[in-house]
Design an enzyme around this catalytic site. Structure first.
Site, PDB file in Angstrom:
ATOM      1  N   SER A  11       0.826  -1.133   0.040  1.00 22.47           N
ATOM      2  CA  SER A  11      -0.051   0.065  -0.099  1.00 22.47           C
ATOM      3  C   SER A  11       0.974   1.184  -0.037  1.00 22.47           C
ATOM      4  CB  SER A  11      -1.021  -0.136   1.294  1.00 22.47           C
ATOM      5  OG  SER A  11      -1.753   0.794   1.165  1.00 22.47           O
ATOM      6  N   HIS A  38      -3.074  -1.319  -3.070  1.00 22.19           N
ATOM      7  CA  HIS A  38      -4.191  -0.497  -2.761  1.00 22.19           C
ATOM      8  C   HIS A  38      -4.042   0.765  -3.684  1.00 22.19           C
ATOM      9  CE1 HIS A  38      -4.544  -1.985   1.671  1.00 22.19           C
ATOM     10  NE2 HIS A  38      -4.668  -2.987   0.870  1.00 22.19           N
ATOM     11  N   ASP A 131      -3.583  -4.911   6.394  1.00 28.71           N
ATOM     12  CA  ASP A 131      -4.111  -5.721   5.460  1.00 28.71           C
ATOM     13  C   ASP A 131      -2.850  -6.495   5.052  1.00 28.71           C
ATOM     14  OD1 ASP A 131      -5.587  -6.847   3.554  1.00 28.71           O
ATOM     15  OD2 ASP A 131      -5.251  -5.451   1.995  1.00 28.71           O
TER      16      ASP A 131
END
Length: 187
Positions: A11, A38, A131
């Site tokens: 991310s 992401h 995540d």
């Protein structure tokens, strides 16, 4: 047993390490690579174009029911969870956000690990939430190879730290050593 796919999740702060890996990956390597990053939904992105400029792979955004092939670098599309089916085809899913994200790195890592078991090679890079930690743990429990970016190197170390906290089986490597590991494992 050799892995059948390399999965890279990240991310915030992961883009530059991804480019470094791609630029320095041995040209003889053709194992499929899947990037779960992401991304903002509903925006035009030059992500795939930039990836293509930095790799010998053919870069492609994943389409639903597409078969995974050697020599391709696949990117998970924005606003879809990515899954792998038993027939080695991708599946896209628009269900609820997981860890505030879609695509969720956890969803992809867990799905690929359930199909490929020990034939997964997972890398979790910089990011500002948790995540990927659970999915990488699943991969490690299925005897896949798992790496987290060195927490002192990661621009946003929350993701690799979360993975390290819940599972001690991951190798913690800086970008240079991630590149060396991939080149030694697959070339």
């Amino acid at each position: 047993m050799k892995p059948k796919v390399i999965l890279i999740g990240g991310s915030a702060g992961a883009f530059n390490p991804i480019l470094s890996v791609l630029k320095q990956l041995d040209k003889s390597i053709n194992i499929p690579i899947v990037i779960i990053l992401h991304r903002l939904k509903n925006t035009t992105s030059s992500f795939e174009t930039i990836l293509q400029q930095n790799t010998h792979y053919t870069v492609k955004e994943i389409e639903d029911k597409e078969e995974i092939k050697k020599g391709f670098l696949y990117s998970a599309p924005a606003d879809y969870h990515l899954l792998l089916e038993d027939n080695m085809c991708f599946s896209l899913d628009a269900s609820e956000l997981i860890n505030y994200s879609r695509p969720s790195i956890d969803v992809a890592f867990e799905s690929f690990s359930m199909v490929l078991r020990e034939k997964c090679f997972g890398i979790l890079l910089s990011g500002s939430n948790h995540d990927g930690a659970s999915g990488l743990k699943t991969m490690a429990e299925n005897n896949g190879i798992t790496i987290i970016q060195d927490c002192t190197e990661a621009e946003f170390p929350m993701m690799p730290k979360a993975a390290k906290t819940i599972c001690n089986k991951h190798k913690e490597l800086n970008t240079k050593n991630i590149i060396n590991t991939l080149n030694n494992e697959f070339s």
